[in-house]
Design an enzyme around this catalytic site. Structure first.
Site, mmCIF file in Angstrom:
data_model
loop_
_atom_site.group_PDB
_atom_site.id
_atom_site.type_symbol
_atom_site.label_atom_id
_atom_site.label_comp_id
_atom_site.label_asym_id
_atom_site.label_seq_id
_atom_site.Cartn_x
_atom_site.Cartn_y
_atom_site.Cartn_z
ATOM 1 N N ARG A 134 63.405 10.546 -72.226
ATOM 2 C CA ARG A 134 62.560 10.262 -71.063
ATOM 3 C C ARG A 134 61.462 9.279 -71.436
ATOM 4 N NH1 ARG A 134 61.055 16.112 -68.683
ATOM 5 N NH2 ARG A 134 59.113 14.990 -68.380
ATOM 6 N N ARG B 120 49.719 13.387 -71.239
ATOM 7 C CA ARG B 120 50.237 14.545 -70.491
ATOM 8 C C ARG B 120 49.639 15.847 -71.004
ATOM 9 N NH1 ARG B 120 56.073 13.897 -71.586
ATOM 10 N NH2 ARG B 120 56.440 15.749 -70.367
HETATM 11 P P1 ADP Z 1 57.631 18.603 -68.528
HETATM 12 O O1 ADP Z 1 59.041 19.110 -68.588
HETATM 13 O O2 ADP Z 1 57.311 17.782 -69.714
HETATM 14 O O3 ADP Z 1 56.626 19.667 -68.295
HETATM 15 P P2 ADP Z 1 58.232 17.682 -65.840
HETATM 16 O O4 ADP Z 1 59.647 17.264 -65.915
HETATM 17 O O5 ADP Z 1 57.951 19.016 -65.248
HETATM 18 O O6 ADP Z 1 57.570 17.576 -67.304
HETATM 19 O O7 ADP Z 1 57.374 16.611 -65.029
HETATM 20 C C1 ADP Z 1 57.469 15.231 -65.287
HETATM 21 C C2 ADP Z 1 56.457 14.486 -64.431
HETATM 22 O O8 ADP Z 1 56.758 14.703 -63.036
HETATM 23 C C3 ADP Z 1 55.009 14.942 -64.577
HETATM 24 O O9 ADP Z 1 54.351 14.329 -65.681
HETATM 25 C C4 ADP Z 1 54.419 14.519 -63.235
HETATM 26 O O10 ADP Z 1 54.182 13.118 -63.197
HETATM 27 C C5 ADP Z 1 55.560 14.816 -62.271
HETATM 28 N N1 ADP Z 1 55.458 16.192 -61.729
HETATM 29 C C6 ADP Z 1 56.327 17.227 -61.938
HETATM 30 N N2 ADP Z 1 55.922 18.323 -61.295
HETATM 31 C C7 ADP Z 1 54.759 18.014 -60.672
HETATM 32 C C8 ADP Z 1 53.833 18.731 -59.861
HETATM 33 N N3 ADP Z 1 54.003 20.037 -59.564
HETATM 34 N N4 ADP Z 1 52.746 18.062 -59.392
HETATM 35 C C9 ADP Z 1 52.541 16.770 -59.669
HETATM 36 N N5 ADP Z 1 53.362 16.039 -60.445
HETATM 37 C C10 ADP Z 1 54.467 16.639 -60.948
#
Ligand code: ADP
Ligand code: ADP
Length: 216
Positions: free
Chosen positions: A159, A170
Site C-alpha cells: 500500500r 498515520r
Molecule cells: P490500517 O489498516 O492501517 O489501520 P485502513 O485500511 O483502515 O488502515 O485505512 C486506510 C486509510 O483509509 C486511512 O489512513 C484513512 O485515510 C482512510 N480511512 C479508513 N477508515 C476511515 C475512517 N473511519 N475515517 C476516516 N478515514 C478513514
C-alpha cells in the site's frame, strides 16, 4: 453480534477481522477496504478520499459516516456486523451510537487489539495485500518468497500509505484522534483489550474467548 475492532494501524485488525467475521458468520465491514475499492474504481468517492489517504489523514467524517450508514443499511448487516477501521475518532463513534439507536440497535463489544509501537512498525513495513482477493500477508512473518498470493495466486502489492513517512504520520493521527476512543468505549462499559502479540491463530483464539459471553 455487533462488534468493532480498534487498535493502531498495523495491529492486525484486518487480519483478525477476516477470521472473526467468518467464525461468527457476520459481514466484515472495513472502511479502508471500501475506500481503496473506490479509489481503484475511480468513483467520485474514491477521488475525494484519495488525497487524504495518500497523506495518511482521515477522510472527512461527513463522507465516511454517509458511506458507513449506506453499508450498515444493507440486508446482510441487519443481524450483526464487524466494523474494522470505523469509528476512527470520537465524533464518528457518537454518530455510530446515534445511528444504531435510531434503528433500535446497540454495539455489543469493542475489541481493542494491543501491540507495542515497534511491532506495529515491523508489521506495517512488511504488509502486502493481494490485488485480487484482498488477503493480507507479511513478507517476513508469512515467509513470502514471491509476490503472489498463496490463497488465489493474485499479485501482491505494498500500500502507498505503508511507506515509512506516511506510516509515521498515520501513527500520530492514531494517537491524536483514534486513541481517545479507548476511553470513550471504556466509559460505555463495552471495551475489552486483547493481547495482539504472538501468532495470528493465537490472537484469534484470544479474541474469540473474549467474545464468548456475547456469542449465541
Ligand atoms: P490500517 O489498516 O492501517 O489501520 P485502513 O485500511 O483502515 O488502515 O485505512 C486506510 C486509510 O483509509 C486511512 O489512513 C484513512 O485515510 C482512510 N480511512 C479508513 N477508515 C476511515 C475512517 N473511519 N475515517 C476516516 N478515514 C478513514
Ligand atoms: P491493521 O488492519 O490493523 O492495519 P493488518 O491486519 O493489515 O493490520 O496487519 C498488518 C500486518 O501485520 C500485515 O502484514 C499482517 O500480515 C501482519 N500481522 C497481522 N497479525 C499478525 C500477527 N499476529 N503476527 C505477525 N504479523 C501479523
Amino acid at each position: 453480534m455487533r462488534l468493532v475492532l480498534v487498535g493502531p494501524p498495523g495491529a492486525g485488525k484486518g487480519t483478525q477481522a477476516q477470521y472473526i467475521a467468518s467464525n461468527l458468520s457476520i459481514p466484515k465491514i472495513s472502511t479502508g477496504d471500501i475506500f481503496r475499492a473506490n479509489v481503484s474504481g475511480g468513483t467520485e468517492l474514491g477521488k475525494l478520499a484519495k488525497s487524504y489517504m495518500d497523506r495518511g489523514d482521515l477522510v472527512p467524517d461527513e463522507v465516511t459516516v454517509a458511506m458507513v450508514r449506506d453499508r450498515l443499511s444493507e440486508e446482510d448487516a441487519q443481524d450483526g456486523f464487524l466494523l474494522d477501521g470505523f469509528p476512527r475518532n470520537v465524533p464518528q463513534a457518537e454518530v455510530l451510537r446515534d445511528m444504531l439507536k435510531e434503528w433500535g440497535q446497540t454495539l455489543d463489544i469493542v475489541l481493542n487489539l494491543v501491540v507495542d509501537d515497534d511491532e506495529v512498525v515491523r508489521r506495517l513495513a512488511g504488509r502486502r495485500t493481494c490485488s485480487q482477493c484482498g488477503r493480507i500477508w507479511h513478507v517476513e512473518f508469512d515467509d513470502k518468497k514471491d509476490d503472489r498470493c498463496d490463497a488465489c495466486g493474485g499479485q501482491l502489492f505494498q500500500r502507498d500509505d505503508d511507506k515509512e513517512e506516511t506510516v509515521r504520520h498515520r501513527l500520530e493521527v492514531y494517537q491524536q484522534q483514534t486513541a481517545p476512543l479507548i476511553e470513550f468505549y471504556a466509559d460505555e462499559g463495552i471495551l475489552v483489550g486483547v493481547d495482539a502479540t504472538g501468532p495470528v491463530e493465537e490472537v484469534t483464539r484470544r479474541a474469540m474467548e473474549a467474545l464468548r459471553p456475547f456469542a449465541g
